[in-house]
Scaffold this active site. Sequence first.
Site, PDB file in Angstrom:
ATOM      1  CE  LYS A 150     -44.091  72.004  38.307  1.00 46.66           C
ATOM      2  NZ  LYS A 150     -44.336  71.503  39.636  1.00 46.66           N
ATOM      3  CG  ASP A 191     -40.243  73.532  37.973  1.00 45.76           C
ATOM      4  OD1 ASP A 191     -39.677  72.425  37.818  1.00 45.76           O
ATOM      5  OD2 ASP A 191     -40.968  73.802  38.946  1.00 45.76           O
TER       6      ASP A 191
HETATM    7  P1  ATP Z   1     -42.519  75.846  41.571  1.00 44.33           P
HETATM    8  O1  ATP Z   1     -43.625  74.852  41.283  1.00 44.33           O
HETATM    9  O2  ATP Z   1     -41.709  76.205  40.343  1.00 44.33           O
HETATM   10  O3  ATP Z   1     -41.699  75.515  42.785  1.00 44.33           O
HETATM   11  P2  ATP Z   1     -44.535  77.449  42.759  1.00 44.33           P
HETATM   12  O4  ATP Z   1     -45.705  77.272  41.837  1.00 44.33           O
HETATM   13  O5  ATP Z   1     -44.508  76.616  43.977  1.00 44.33           O
HETATM   14  O6  ATP Z   1     -43.224  77.215  41.914  1.00 44.33           O
HETATM   15  P3  ATP Z   1     -44.650  80.293  42.453  1.00 44.33           P
HETATM   16  O7  ATP Z   1     -46.095  80.516  42.147  1.00 44.33           O
HETATM   17  O8  ATP Z   1     -43.687  80.419  41.354  1.00 44.33           O
HETATM   18  O9  ATP Z   1     -44.425  78.914  43.218  1.00 44.33           O
HETATM   19  O10 ATP Z   1     -44.291  81.290  43.658  1.00 44.33           O
HETATM   20  C1  ATP Z   1     -43.177  81.108  44.516  1.00 44.33           C
HETATM   21  C2  ATP Z   1     -42.788  82.472  45.085  1.00 44.33           C
HETATM   22  O11 ATP Z   1     -42.204  83.220  44.031  1.00 44.33           O
HETATM   23  C3  ATP Z   1     -43.973  83.266  45.597  1.00 44.33           C
HETATM   24  O12 ATP Z   1     -43.880  83.377  46.972  1.00 44.33           O
HETATM   25  C4  ATP Z   1     -43.885  84.613  44.907  1.00 44.33           C
HETATM   26  O13 ATP Z   1     -43.800  85.652  45.838  1.00 44.33           O
HETATM   27  C5  ATP Z   1     -42.596  84.582  44.090  1.00 44.33           C
HETATM   28  N1  ATP Z   1     -42.741  85.029  42.684  1.00 44.33           N
HETATM   29  C6  ATP Z   1     -41.794  85.675  41.976  1.00 44.33           C
HETATM   30  N2  ATP Z   1     -42.208  85.902  40.724  1.00 44.33           N
HETATM   31  C7  ATP Z   1     -43.432  85.375  40.604  1.00 44.33           C
HETATM   32  C8  ATP Z   1     -44.365  85.301  39.537  1.00 44.33           C
HETATM   33  N3  ATP Z   1     -44.124  85.836  38.330  1.00 44.33           N
HETATM   34  N4  ATP Z   1     -45.507  84.649  39.753  1.00 44.33           N
HETATM   35  C9  ATP Z   1     -45.756  84.089  40.979  1.00 44.33           C
HETATM   36  N5  ATP Z   1     -44.934  84.167  42.023  1.00 44.33           N
HETATM   37  C10 ATP Z   1     -43.768  84.799  41.852  1.00 44.33           C
END
Ligand code: ATP
Length: 316
Positions: free
Chosen positions: A11, A141
């Site tokens: 998203k 989210d």
């Molecule tokens: P959001 O936008 O919901 O805040 P994000 O896109 O910023 O999320 P993610 O890609 O979800 O961040 O990653 C955040 C942290 O979560 C990473 O540092 C990673 O180590 C951990 N993590 C745990 N599970 C997952 C997963 N399935 N995919 C990606 N990262 C994950």
Amino acid sequence: MRSYSLIAPAKINLYLEILGDRSDGYHELAMILQSIDLADQIDIHANSTEAITIHCDHHQVPTDQSNLAYRAAALMAKEFPDVFNNFGGVDIRITKRIPVAAGLAGGSTNAAAVLVGIDLLWDLGLTKSELEELSAKLGSDVPFCISGGTVIATGRGEKLSPLPSIDNVHLVLAKYTSLEVSTPWAYKTYRQVFGSSYIRDTEDLLARAHAVHSEEIVKAVLNQDAVKISQKMHNDLEKVVLPAYPKVLALRDLFSSQAEVLGTMMSGSGPSVFGIVESKEQGEIVKEKIRAAIPDDDLELFVTKTIKNGIQISQK
Ligand code: ATP
């Protein structure tokens, strides 16, 4: 052995306003969330053991119990212990395409896909709203990621109010692979700097959250007006992330200076930055220009588009 393959889209935020504090320690937010066609693939196999296993080759993604996909499967096992005993555990393979820790809900959409997949694998027949309610236990989210599309999200982000989907609007998305912004850090810093301006009164908070429905950007979404949407985008977290991450600020400025870009913004807590364009062709031109200006292998660039759905299933 039954298995399901799911497509889990990322998203972007078209709008993110921080309204105030909540008693649970989170923030009251008003956001517009939008699914895009940049997606991970999640393959789930029943394994007839008691184990939940995660397989992922991406070096930034944990494969232990901290993975949100693991936590989603563990939640289903806890909520439906008899069914879990009957069907056994699951092997989950994540094919990561969404940049990690980017503000693109990568982990959240993986968790949403696991809930949808296990619902099918275990013949639970849960409704969308039952899945959304369960998913809120995993993160703010995750409920959005189940059905996706274009949505106003309030509360922690879990109260969803769908808008007509903005389908097929193209954008260029950029993320420095090695640059991670911690979402908790971004919100904590925002509170430190801007906390004094938070709305304190509960009724005023509700009124402000409701007023977002008549913001200019919502009107632009209702009119499917990509140019107006691009002009009216807003993200409060830019105020703390951009000063702390000069590379992200420079990237955003570079997007702004491209004639083909209708509007640019950081998504969520960053550090991904996107620019909306009129067509896929314009997107490819912008991508090339950004690449030429920043010839750094660490910068990932995608031409992608908005889509009207969340998790998609394809039975193997
Ligand atoms: P959001 O936008 O919901 O805040 P994000 O896109 O910023 O999320 P993610 O890609 O979800 O961040 O990653 C955040 C942290 O979560 C990473 O540092 C990673 O180590 C951990 N993590 C745990 N599970 C997952 C997963 N399935 N995919 C990606 N990262 C994950």
